[in-house]
Write a protein that holds these residues in place. Structure first.
Motif, short mmCIF file in Angstrom:
data_model
loop_
_atom_site.label_atom_id
_atom_site.label_comp_id
_atom_site.label_asym_id
_atom_site.label_seq_id
_atom_site.Cartn_x
_atom_site.Cartn_y
_atom_site.Cartn_z
N ALA A 34 15.06 2.00 26.15
CA ALA A 34 14.75 2.31 27.53
C ALA A 34 15.39 1.27 28.44
CB ALA A 34 13.24 2.33 27.73
N ASN A 125 2.48 8.70 30.09
CA ASN A 125 3.51 9.67 30.43
C ASN A 125 2.94 11.08 30.51
OD1 ASN A 125 5.10 7.29 29.58
ND2 ASN A 125 6.84 8.65 29.84
N LYS A 155 9.45 3.68 31.99
CA LYS A 155 8.92 4.73 31.14
C LYS A 155 9.15 6.11 31.76
CE LYS A 155 4.87 4.00 29.21
NZ LYS A 155 5.19 3.91 27.79
N ASP A 159 11.60 9.40 30.75
CA ASP A 159 10.97 10.70 30.51
C ASP A 159 11.53 11.79 31.41
OD1 ASP A 159 9.16 12.25 29.06
OD2 ASP A 159 7.56 12.00 30.52
#
Length: 217
Positions: A34, A125, A155, A159
Motif C-alpha cells: 500500500a 474498510n 487503506k 480499496d
C-alpha cells in the motif's frame, strides 16, 4: 551371500533424478504494498485541505466528512452530519498479557492523555464501503492530529477510493468557524486531549486569556 548381491542391487535402485529444468517453481502470491498516506499527499493523489479551507470545500465542492477517531473522542466534539468509522477501537481482550499492557499504558499514557488501550478496527474498510458505497464520492478524512487519517487514506485509496481529501494537522489545528456546525460539549481542537493534559491545557488557555486582558487594560 555373494549370489544374493546382484538381486539386492537390482531391487534397491537409486532414486530417479529429475532434471532441474523440469521442476515447476513454487507459486508465490504477488506482494501488494500500500502507498503511504504521506506519499499520496506529496504526489497529489490525495488532496490536502487546511482547516481554514474546510468550510468552503464542504459547502462548494461536495465533500463528505469521514471521522476516523475513536468513539470517545467523537462524543466530545464532532462535525454535524459527518460520517463515523473508527480506525481504532477499544481492545476488549482481558488476557493476562493484554491486562499488563493496559496497566503500563494507563500509567505512562492513559492518565496523561486520557486515551484508552486500542486495536485496529479489522472491519474499517467494510464499514466505510457501507457508509460510502460510491467510491467516486469526495471524502474528506479527518481525525484529531492528522496521523490516523493518514493511515486511513492509505487503506481507502488501496480499496479504490480515488477522490479523497485529508484534513491537514487534524482537528487540533481547527479554530472556531472552520467547520459549519459543531456538536458536543468541547471545541474540536480539544476533543483529542484528555486526562491530566486536558486540565493543564485548560489552565494554560485561561492564563493566556488572563494575560491578554491584563495587557488591554
Amino acid at each position: 551371500m555373494t549370489l544374493l548381491l546382484p538381486q539386492l542391487n537390482h531391487i534397491h535402485k537409486p532414486p530417479l533424478v529429475v532434471p532441474y529444468r523440469n521442476l515447476r517453481k513454487p507459486y508465490r502470491l504477488p506482494v501488494i504494498s500500500a502507498v503511504s498516506g504521506k506519499d499520496l499527499i506529496i504526489s497529489g493523489k490525495v488532496r490536502a485541505v487546511e482547516p481554514k479551507e474546510a468550510k468552503t470545500v464542504l459547502a462548494t465542492e461536495g465533500y463528505v466528512v469521514l471521522d476516523v477517531r475513536p468513539v470517545w473522542e467523537r462524543e466530545k466534539s464532532r462535525v454535524k452530519g459527518s460520517l463515523h468509522v473508527p480506525l481504532f477501537v477499544e481492545d476488549p481482550d482481558n488476557g493476562l498479557i493484554t491486562l499488563l499492557k493496559k496497566w503500563i499504558h494507563l500509567g505512562y499514557i492513559g492518565l496523561w492523555t486520557g486515551q484508552k488501550f486500542t486495536m485496529f478496527n479489522d472491519e474499517f474498510n467494510l464499514q466505510v464501503v457501507e457508509a460510502v458505497p460510491d467510491k467516486q464520492s469526495k471524502v474528506l478524512v479527518v481525525c484529531g492530529e492528522g496521523l490516523r487519517s493518514l493511515m486511513a487514506i492509505s487503506k481507502l485509496h488501496g480499496d479504490g477510493y480515488k477522490s479523497l481529501g485529508w484534513l491537514t494537522g487534524g482537528f487540533n489545528r481547527a479554530t472556531e468557524g472552520d467547520f459549519p456546525d459543531i456538536e458536543g460539549p468541547e471545541e474540536l481542537r480539544f476533543a483529542t486531549i484528555g486526562g491530566a493534559s486536558y486540565y493543564l491545557l485548560k489552565l494554560l488557555v485561561l492564563l493566556q486569556s488572563f494575560g491578554k486582558e491584563k495587557e488591554n487594560r
